[in-house]
Design a protein around this motif. Structure first.
Motif, mmCIF file in Angstrom:
data_model
loop_
_atom_site.group_PDB
_atom_site.id
_atom_site.type_symbol
_atom_site.label_atom_id
_atom_site.label_comp_id
_atom_site.label_asym_id
_atom_site.label_seq_id
_atom_site.Cartn_x
_atom_site.Cartn_y
_atom_site.Cartn_z
ATOM 1 N N GLN A 286 0.824 -1.200 0.000
ATOM 2 C CA GLN A 286 0.000 0.000 0.000
ATOM 3 C C GLN A 286 0.865 1.259 0.000
ATOM 4 O OE1 GLN A 286 -3.275 -0.045 -0.457
ATOM 5 N NE2 GLN A 286 -3.052 -2.267 -0.603
ATOM 6 N N ALA A 287 1.960 1.246 0.733
ATOM 7 C CA ALA A 287 2.868 2.394 0.752
ATOM 8 C C ALA A 287 3.502 2.609 -0.618
ATOM 9 C CB ALA A 287 3.944 2.199 1.812
ATOM 10 N N ALA A 288 3.872 1.520 -1.280
ATOM 11 C CA ALA A 288 4.452 1.630 -2.621
ATOM 12 C C ALA A 288 3.451 2.240 -3.594
ATOM 13 C CB ALA A 288 4.907 0.258 -3.105
ATOM 14 N N THR A 289 2.191 1.827 -3.476
ATOM 15 C CA THR A 289 1.137 2.386 -4.335
ATOM 16 C C THR A 289 0.990 3.882 -4.093
ATOM 17 O OG1 THR A 289 -0.040 0.272 -4.317
ATOM 18 C CG2 THR A 289 -1.293 2.231 -4.961
ATOM 19 N N ALA A 290 0.961 4.277 -2.812
ATOM 20 C CA ALA A 290 0.831 5.701 -2.479
ATOM 21 C C ALA A 290 2.019 6.501 -2.992
ATOM 22 C CB ALA A 290 0.686 5.867 -0.969
ATOM 23 N N ASN A 291 3.223 5.920 -2.904
ATOM 24 C CA ASN A 291 4.429 6.610 -3.374
ATOM 25 C C ASN A 291 4.440 6.794 -4.880
ATOM 26 O OD1 ASN A 291 5.746 7.033 -0.892
ATOM 27 N ND2 ASN A 291 6.473 4.922 -0.843
ATOM 28 N N ASN A 292 3.696 5.946 -5.596
ATOM 29 C CA ASN A 292 3.656 6.029 -7.056
ATOM 30 C C ASN A 292 2.534 6.926 -7.575
ATOM 31 O OD1 ASN A 292 5.866 4.335 -7.490
ATOM 32 N ND2 ASN A 292 4.604 2.480 -7.395
ATOM 33 N N LEU A 293 1.682 7.427 -6.678
ATOM 34 C CA LEU A 293 0.618 8.321 -7.105
ATOM 35 C C LEU A 293 1.209 9.648 -7.564
ATOM 36 C CD1 LEU A 293 -2.031 7.784 -4.255
ATOM 37 C CD2 LEU A 293 -2.084 6.836 -6.579
ATOM 38 N N ARG A 294 0.482 10.334 -8.420
ATOM 39 C CA ARG A 294 0.873 11.676 -8.853
ATOM 40 C C ARG A 294 -0.306 12.623 -8.657
ATOM 41 N NH1 ARG A 294 4.754 9.374 -8.356
ATOM 42 N NH2 ARG A 294 6.563 9.137 -9.720
ATOM 43 N N PRO A 295 -0.285 13.534 -7.668
ATOM 44 C CA PRO A 295 0.789 13.730 -6.703
ATOM 45 C C PRO A 295 0.862 12.561 -5.728
ATOM 46 C CG PRO A 295 -1.103 15.052 -6.083
ATOM 47 C CD PRO A 295 -1.428 14.465 -7.421
ATOM 48 N N LYS A 296 2.004 12.443 -5.032
ATOM 49 C CA LYS A 296 2.199 11.321 -4.136
ATOM 50 C C LYS A 296 1.201 11.367 -2.983
ATOM 51 C CE LYS A 296 7.007 10.435 -5.290
ATOM 52 N NZ LYS A 296 8.371 10.198 -4.784
ATOM 53 N N GLY A 297 0.833 10.165 -2.490
ATOM 54 C CA GLY A 297 -0.197 10.077 -1.473
ATOM 55 C C GLY A 297 0.326 9.678 -0.110
ATOM 56 N N CYS A 298 -0.582 9.640 0.844
ATOM 57 C CA CYS A 298 -0.294 9.195 2.200
ATOM 58 C C CYS A 298 -1.247 8.051 2.540
ATOM 59 C CB CYS A 298 -0.473 10.337 3.202
ATOM 60 S SG CYS A 298 0.749 11.661 3.032
ATOM 61 N N LEU A 299 -0.988 7.388 3.650
ATOM 62 C CA LEU A 299 -1.828 6.276 4.088
ATOM 63 C C LEU A 299 -2.612 6.665 5.336
ATOM 64 C CD1 LEU A 299 0.577 3.206 3.731
ATOM 65 C CD2 LEU A 299 -1.037 4.132 2.049
ATOM 66 N N HIS A 300 -3.850 6.183 5.404
ATOM 67 C CA HIS A 300 -4.647 6.278 6.627
ATOM 68 C C HIS A 300 -4.867 4.847 7.103
ATOM 69 C CE1 HIS A 300 -7.533 7.925 9.513
ATOM 70 N NE2 HIS A 300 -8.282 6.876 9.229
ATOM 71 N N ILE A 301 -4.349 4.548 8.299
ATOM 72 C CA ILE A 301 -4.415 3.189 8.837
ATOM 73 C C ILE A 301 -5.501 3.115 9.892
ATOM 74 C CG2 ILE A 301 -3.134 1.413 10.079
ATOM 75 C CD1 ILE A 301 -0.580 2.596 8.907
ATOM 76 N N VAL A 302 -6.438 2.219 9.696
ATOM 77 C CA VAL A 302 -7.592 2.108 10.579
ATOM 78 C C VAL A 302 -7.197 1.415 11.880
ATOM 79 C CG1 VAL A 302 -9.908 1.142 10.846
ATOM 80 C CG2 VAL A 302 -9.185 2.069 8.629
ATOM 81 N N VAL A 303 -7.581 2.029 13.005
ATOM 82 C CA VAL A 303 -7.403 1.425 14.317
ATOM 83 C C VAL A 303 -8.695 0.760 14.770
ATOM 84 C CG1 VAL A 303 -6.902 1.907 16.747
ATOM 85 C CG2 VAL A 303 -5.570 3.025 14.946
ATOM 86 N N ALA A 304 -9.836 1.407 14.520
ATOM 87 C CA ALA A 304 -11.140 0.855 14.890
ATOM 88 C C ALA A 304 -12.185 1.425 13.924
ATOM 89 C CB ALA A 304 -11.473 1.233 16.333
ATOM 90 N N PRO A 305 -13.213 0.637 13.583
ATOM 91 C CA PRO A 305 -13.543 -0.684 14.135
ATOM 92 C C PRO A 305 -12.939 -1.859 13.363
ATOM 93 C CG PRO A 305 -15.340 0.093 12.782
ATOM 94 C CD PRO A 305 -14.304 1.176 12.757
#
Length: 315
Positions: A286-305
């Motif tokens: 997922q991080a690799a996918t975000a790094n390849n976006l144009r513009p580059k993206g970030c990740l939101h990681i779910v804690v709950a639920p």
């Protein structure tokens, strides 16, 4: 009695006149639907009927009870306060991942909306005499749906929404959400946009982000029949509490070792209980996918639920 001969120049003028009249007739008869005259103002009851007919599902709005300055509706753990004044925001209170959340949604600006009126089916309507009207529904599912009813080609075809303390994001597939400011917070998904015309035909529409706001843009065609009903829906029941990574953090998870170290830090902090051996590989992809976006993206990681789920945002 013989008629006077017609000179070549006179014949030319006669042909040109006939051709000009014919062109005008054809042009007038070929005016597309997008160039028709403005329709008359639509009242609240008519707006509610248009919205009911256009909705792609059978989900009904909850009853909205007027309390003086607002209309109150409660559905499936979500309390919604819809203001009487269009200058005030919609207030929503709900629970996400075991935590209480209070959020507000601003109505589109510049539409010269009237004060709200609740119709028999629970829809709260803000009409406009010369532009798009707005209808708000607190759905039985707990979600919030905000319709824009565009009466004619001369009305506004863009609706801009904001949430105080949140920023709008749209990923590469067109999915939208509002992510709470700061490292830890809520991500509230916004359902895919839709718009239909008076015949029930779909009308092209999409989301854009302007600053921290989400804009729904409707693009009618020559075949579009007015009025148009367009809609974004806030999916509170699918909202998640989690962590939004920075650009540098997302970039650093570029290999399995980096992903494993990040997972170990989260586990140590007890915000996520995961099998890092398996999840780290998923995180790395997922991080690799975000790094390849144009513009580059970030990740939101779910804690709950749903611990460990990952979504992409632009940062």
């Amino acid at each position: 009695m013989t008629s006077e001969p017609v000179s070549p120049r006179a014949r030319l003028y006669r042909h040109l006149t006939v051709a000009a009249i014919a062109c005008c007739v054809v042009a007038w008869s070929a005016v597309p639907a997008s160039a028709i005259e403005p329709t008359s103002a639509i009242n609240a009851s008519e707006v509610a009927t248009l919205v009911s007919d256009a909705a792609p599902d059978l989900i009904e709005p909850a009853p909205a009870v007027e309390t003086g300055s607002s209309f109150e509706a409660g559905t499936l753990g979500t309390d919604t306060s819809i203001p009487v004044s269009p200058d005030d925001p919609i207030e929503v209170s709900t629970t996400v991942g075991g935590r209480e959340l209070s959020a507000s949604i601003t109505l589109p600006e510049g539409l010269d909306l009237s004060r709200a009126e609740a119709t028999d089916d629970g829809t709260v309507v803000y009409t406009s005499d010369n532009d798009a009207s707005v209808a708000v529904q607190a759905l039985e599912t707990g979600d919030t749906r905000v319709h824009t009813v565009i009466p004619d080609p001369h009305a506004t075809h863009e609706a801009e929404f904001g949430m105080d303390g949140f920023r709008a994001v749209v990923d590469t597939t067109g999915n939208a959400a509002f992510v709470q400011d700061g490292r830890e917070g809520v991500a509230v998904p916004v359902d895919a946009p839709w718009a239909t015309d008076a015949s029930g035909a779909p009308v092209p529409t999409h989301y854009e982000v302007r600053g921290d706001r989400l804009v729904q843009i409707v693009s009618p065609t020559d075949a579009t029949i007015y009025p148009i009903v367009a809609d974004p829906t806030w999916g509170w029941r699918n909202a998640t509490w989690g962590l939004t990574l920075t650009r540098s953090e997302t970039a650093n998870i570029k290999d399995y070792a980096g992903a494993s170290s990040f997972c170990a830090a989260l586990a140590k902090d007890k915000r996520l209980v995961l099998a890092c051996g398996l999840w780290s590989g998923y995180l790395q992809v997922q991080a690799a996918t975000a790094n390849n976006l144009r513009p580059k993206g970030c990740l939101h990681i779910v804690v709950a639920p749903l611990p460990g789920a990952i979504s992409h945002t632009y940062c």
